[in-house]
Design a protein around this motif. Structure first.
Motif, PDB file in Angstrom:
ATOM      1  N   PRO A 145       6.427   0.463 -11.566  1.00 34.85           N
ATOM      2  CA  PRO A 145       6.485   1.939 -10.970  1.00 34.85           C
ATOM      3  C   PRO A 145       5.182   2.195 -10.233  1.00 34.85           C
ATOM      4  O   PRO A 145       4.179   1.931 -10.794  1.00 34.85           O
ATOM      5  N   GLN A 146       5.408   3.116  -9.262  1.00 34.11           N
ATOM      6  CA  GLN A 146       4.165   3.669  -8.338  1.00 34.11           C
ATOM      7  C   GLN A 146       3.426   2.694  -7.909  1.00 34.11           C
ATOM      8  O   GLN A 146       2.030   2.830  -8.172  1.00 34.11           O
ATOM      9  N   THR A 147       3.832   1.284  -7.534  1.00 34.92           N
ATOM     10  CA  THR A 147       2.909   0.227  -7.413  1.00 34.92           C
ATOM     11  C   THR A 147       3.588  -0.519  -5.816  1.00 34.92           C
ATOM     12  O   THR A 147       4.634  -0.613  -5.606  1.00 34.92           O
ATOM     13  N   PHE A 200       1.025 -15.903  -2.158  1.00 40.16           N
ATOM     14  CA  PHE A 200       0.063 -14.990  -3.137  1.00 40.16           C
ATOM     15  C   PHE A 200       0.468 -13.603  -3.091  1.00 40.16           C
ATOM     16  O   PHE A 200       0.554 -12.945  -2.117  1.00 40.16           O
ATOM     17  N   ARG A 201       0.730 -13.051  -4.391  1.00 43.51           N
ATOM     18  CA  ARG A 201       1.014 -11.496  -4.558  1.00 43.51           C
ATOM     19  C   ARG A 201       0.271 -10.677  -5.355  1.00 43.51           C
ATOM     20  O   ARG A 201      -0.404 -11.278  -6.318  1.00 43.51           O
ATOM     21  N   ILE A 202      -0.147  -9.488  -4.608  1.00 42.18           N
ATOM     22  CA  ILE A 202      -0.982  -8.882  -5.271  1.00 42.18           C
ATOM     23  C   ILE A 202      -0.566  -7.203  -5.108  1.00 42.18           C
ATOM     24  O   ILE A 202       0.485  -7.188  -4.419  1.00 42.18           O
ATOM     25  N   SER A 203      -0.845  -6.239  -5.888  1.00 46.87           N
ATOM     26  CA  SER A 203      -0.790  -5.073  -5.799  1.00 46.87           C
ATOM     27  C   SER A 203      -1.520  -4.358  -4.660  1.00 46.87           C
ATOM     28  O   SER A 203      -2.868  -4.504  -4.652  1.00 46.87           O
ATOM     29  N   GLY A 204      -0.912  -3.804  -3.529  1.00 43.80           N
ATOM     30  CA  GLY A 204      -1.741  -3.385  -2.264  1.00 43.80           C
ATOM     31  C   GLY A 204      -2.095  -1.992  -2.376  1.00 43.80           C
ATOM     32  O   GLY A 204      -1.465  -0.867  -3.190  1.00 43.80           O
ATOM     33  N   ALA A 205      -2.731  -1.474  -1.402  1.00 43.36           N
ATOM     34  CA  ALA A 205      -3.071  -0.140  -1.118  1.00 43.36           C
ATOM     35  C   ALA A 205      -1.966   0.774  -0.369  1.00 43.36           C
ATOM     36  O   ALA A 205      -1.260   0.093   0.415  1.00 43.36           O
ATOM     37  N   PRO A 206      -1.639   1.962  -0.862  1.00 46.55           N
ATOM     38  CA  PRO A 206      -0.473   2.420  -0.226  1.00 46.55           C
ATOM     39  C   PRO A 206      -0.785   3.046   1.127  1.00 46.55           C
ATOM     40  O   PRO A 206      -2.034   2.896   1.585  1.00 46.55           O
ATOM     41  N   ARG A 207       0.302   3.410   1.854  1.00 51.05           N
ATOM     42  CA  ARG A 207      -0.102   3.646   3.261  1.00 51.05           C
ATOM     43  C   ARG A 207      -1.012   4.869   3.245  1.00 51.05           C
ATOM     44  O   ARG A 207      -1.000   5.598   2.308  1.00 51.05           O
ATOM     45  N   GLY A 208      -1.850   4.987   4.400  1.00 51.70           N
ATOM     46  CA  GLY A 208      -2.712   5.954   4.628  1.00 51.70           C
ATOM     47  C   GLY A 208      -4.150   5.447   3.890  1.00 51.70           C
ATOM     48  O   GLY A 208      -5.029   6.059   4.209  1.00 51.70           O
ATOM     49  N   ALA A 209      -4.081   4.665   3.108  1.00 55.82           N
ATOM     50  CA  ALA A 209      -5.507   4.119   2.501  1.00 55.82           C
ATOM     51  C   ALA A 209      -6.074   3.016   3.374  1.00 55.82           C
ATOM     52  O   ALA A 209      -5.711   2.555   4.278  1.00 55.82           O
ATOM     53  N   PRO A 210      -7.470   3.077   3.099  1.00 58.69           N
ATOM     54  CA  PRO A 210      -8.403   2.028   3.930  1.00 58.69           C
ATOM     55  C   PRO A 210      -7.683   0.747   3.894  1.00 58.69           C
ATOM     56  O   PRO A 210      -7.033   0.299   3.035  1.00 58.69           O
ATOM     57  N   ALA A 211      -7.810  -0.141   5.079  1.00 65.13           N
ATOM     58  CA  ALA A 211      -7.430  -1.533   5.261  1.00 65.13           C
ATOM     59  C   ALA A 211      -8.121  -2.213   4.214  1.00 65.13           C
ATOM     60  O   ALA A 211      -9.535  -2.102   4.077  1.00 65.13           O
ATOM     61  N   LEU A 212      -7.360  -3.429   3.530  1.00 60.76           N
ATOM     62  CA  LEU A 212      -8.108  -4.217   2.594  1.00 60.76           C
ATOM     63  C   LEU A 212      -8.565  -5.300   3.556  1.00 60.76           C
ATOM     64  O   LEU A 212      -7.880  -5.669   4.478  1.00 60.76           O
ATOM     65  N   GLN A 213      -9.510  -5.996   3.246  1.00 57.50           N
ATOM     66  CA  GLN A 213     -10.070  -7.055   3.617  1.00 57.50           C
ATOM     67  C   GLN A 213      -9.729  -8.495   3.155  1.00 57.50           C
ATOM     68  O   GLN A 213     -10.257  -8.429   2.032  1.00 57.50           O
ATOM     69  N   ARG A 280       1.718 -15.426   7.147  1.00 60.96           N
ATOM     70  CA  ARG A 280       2.604 -14.307   7.320  1.00 60.96           C
ATOM     71  C   ARG A 280       2.315 -13.382   6.172  1.00 60.96           C
ATOM     72  O   ARG A 280       1.834 -13.697   5.053  1.00 60.96           O
ATOM     73  N   PHE A 281       2.960 -12.250   6.477  1.00 61.20           N
ATOM     74  CA  PHE A 281       2.490 -11.055   5.285  1.00 61.20           C
ATOM     75  C   PHE A 281       3.939 -10.191   5.245  1.00 61.20           C
ATOM     76  O   PHE A 281       4.642 -10.174   6.183  1.00 61.20           O
ATOM     77  N   GLU A 282       3.979  -9.746   4.054  1.00 57.42           N
ATOM     78  CA  GLU A 282       4.984  -8.933   3.739  1.00 57.42           C
ATOM     79  C   GLU A 282       4.638  -7.734   2.768  1.00 57.42           C
ATOM     80  O   GLU A 282       3.735  -8.078   1.780  1.00 57.42           O
ATOM     81  N   TYR A 283       4.869  -6.657   3.345  1.00 60.50           N
ATOM     82  CA  TYR A 283       4.455  -5.459   2.474  1.00 60.50           C
ATOM     83  C   TYR A 283       5.782  -4.482   1.992  1.00 60.50           C
ATOM     84  O   TYR A 283       6.746  -4.392   2.648  1.00 60.50           O
ATOM     85  N   PHE A 284       5.651  -4.302   0.528  1.00 60.38           N
ATOM     86  CA  PHE A 284       6.475  -3.714  -0.340  1.00 60.38           C
ATOM     87  C   PHE A 284       6.235  -2.386  -0.853  1.00 60.38           C
ATOM     88  O   PHE A 284       5.617  -2.607  -1.843  1.00 60.38           O
ATOM     89  N   PRO A 285       6.591  -1.290  -0.250  1.00 61.51           N
ATOM     90  CA  PRO A 285       5.955   0.068  -0.584  1.00 61.51           C
ATOM     91  C   PRO A 285       6.797   0.622  -1.765  1.00 61.51           C
ATOM     92  O   PRO A 285       7.981   0.124  -1.919  1.00 61.51           O
ATOM     93  N   TYR A 286       6.495   1.511  -2.738  1.00 66.99           N
ATOM     94  CA  TYR A 286       6.982   1.967  -3.569  1.00 66.99           C
ATOM     95  C   TYR A 286       7.666   3.062  -3.138  1.00 66.99           C
ATOM     96  O   TYR A 286       7.063   4.096  -2.664  1.00 66.99           O
ATOM     97  N   PHE A 287       8.902   3.352  -3.503  1.00 63.64           N
ATOM     98  CA  PHE A 287       9.656   4.506  -3.269  1.00 63.64           C
ATOM     99  C   PHE A 287       9.986   5.252  -4.538  1.00 63.64           C
ATOM    100  O   PHE A 287      10.367   4.741  -5.347  1.00 63.64           O
ATOM    101  N   SER A 288       9.496   6.578  -4.731  1.00 63.72           N
ATOM    102  CA  SER A 288       9.720   7.212  -5.961  1.00 63.72           C
ATOM    103  C   SER A 288      11.242   7.721  -6.022  1.00 63.72           C
ATOM    104  O   SER A 288      11.962   7.870  -5.147  1.00 63.72           O
ATOM    105  N   SER A 289      11.560   7.511  -7.316  1.00 61.60           N
ATOM    106  CA  SER A 289      12.974   8.028  -7.628  1.00 61.60           C
ATOM    107  C   SER A 289      13.254   9.115  -8.143  1.00 61.60           C
ATOM    108  O   SER A 289      14.349   9.654  -8.456  1.00 61.60           O
ATOM    109  N   ASP A 290      12.105   9.989  -7.781  1.00 66.10           N
ATOM    110  CA  ASP A 290      12.140  11.531  -8.090  1.00 66.10           C
ATOM    111  C   ASP A 290      13.242  12.272  -7.197  1.00 66.10           C
ATOM    112  O   ASP A 290      13.703  13.207  -7.304  1.00 66.10           O
TER     113      ASP A 290
END
Length: 330
Positions: A145-147, A200-213, A280-290
């Protein structure tokens, strides 16, 4: 689908789903810290191997102070301690969190492993070859959740220079450094165009956050001497660029020019072709269930856009060539 009457059940697999959410061997304590415990590989696969017995508490030693720590502030730190202990005890045979020579996927909140096939009596099922048990390979992903998640797909490297003397070519592997995550790819032996085919899979920064290096370090593995550091490639992981698959391409590798401090030059092979790492990159955003059912609609719309962008990106990459002057700029 229901099995047909003439179908035969060969066996079943019991999967510990709860383990998917954690790094391998990592547990959390009541005080918010994390520990790692390593269980050595048993003699089940190789009865002649004298494997250690029992469990080992994973710890790391501070090279500056010499202090030994077995509790960690983050699960990633505990996972690294697990890897160090596993390599020290079982060597290359060990299954690790940040590196693997047998698996295609490694990283956070996911697991790729061979699970034993057992019959209704609980006994493992033997395969066609005598003495070899049947297994089922599964890849499980967990979405916390929230990741938000980022998956980095390391496809291959091309046009590498020859690093080994004689008839040898290059035994390449790549280290991926991104934030607190330090991954290492498998070693591809004796190839100037190695194919890694790892993710390789990691928890990433949400949209609007500074870009990761993301820092890619290209190495040539040596059996007896220290591994040769061939060069680096640095990438800014912008969320919008990953979502639209604009970063799905080759990245040139550079090294510090000899005799010119602070100056970098492109790595080339004997034919003058630029060495590159294909990602190649894939980004999976979290969508709130609220938001109720609207969150499901939002996620379905995002998935449709993501797949459509991926198809168009593959088509563009298949026909687009980068001019030499633009390549130098990149």
């Amino acid at each position: 689908a229901q099995p047909r009457p003439d179908d035969t059940t060969l066996g079943r697999v019991c999967v510990p789903v709860g383990a998917v959410a954690n790094w391998r061997g990592v547990t959390s304590g009541l005080n918010g810290t994390f520990k790692a415990v390593y269980r050595p590989m048993g003699g089940e696969r190789d009865p002649l191997r004298a494997a250690p017995k029992g469990f080992y508490q994973c710890s790391v030693r501070d090279p500056a102070t010499g202090a030994v720590a077995d509790t960690f502030a983050t699960p990633a730190e505990a996972a690294r301690a697990y890897d160090e202990t596993a390599v020290r005890i079982d060597g290359e045979e060990a299954l690790l969190n940040f590196s693997t020579h047998r698996r295609g996927y490694v990283g956070q909140d996911m697991k790729e492993e061979d699970y034993p096939l057992v019959g209704e009596d609980g006994i493992r099922v033997l395969g066609v070859q005598p003495g070899v048990f049947s297994e089922l390979a599964l890849r499980l992903k967990y979405f916390a959740p929230q990741t938000d998640y980022i998956e980095i797909h390391l496809d291959r490297a091309t046009c590498l220079p020859r690093m080994d003397s004689g008839l040898g070519k290059c035994d390449a592997y790549i280290r991926l450094l991104i934030g607190e995550y330090h991954f290492r790819s498998r070693v591809v032996r004796n190839s100037l165009d190695p194919e890694f085919k790892q993710s390789f899979r990691i928890s990433g920064a949400p949209r609007g956050a500074p870009a990761l290096q993301l820092v890619l370090q290209l190495f040539d593995w040596d059996r007896f001497d220290a591994d040769d550091h061939m060069g680096n490639s640095i990438i800014e992981l912008d969320v919008d660029l990953m979502s639209s698959h604009q970063l799905d391409r080759a990245f040139f590798v550079t090294k510090v020019a000899q005799g010119e401090a602070g100056t970098e030059e492109l790595i080339t092979n004997a034919h003058g072709e630029r060495s590159a790492i294909h990602l190649r990159f894939e980004y999976f955003p979290y969508f709130s269930s609220d938001a109720g059912s609207s969150s499901n609609e939002e996620y379905e719309e995002y998935e449709e856009d993501r797949l459509e962008n991926q198809k168009s990106s593959v088509t563009e990459n298949a026909v687009t060539e980068i001019p030499d002057d633009k390549a130098e700029e990149i």
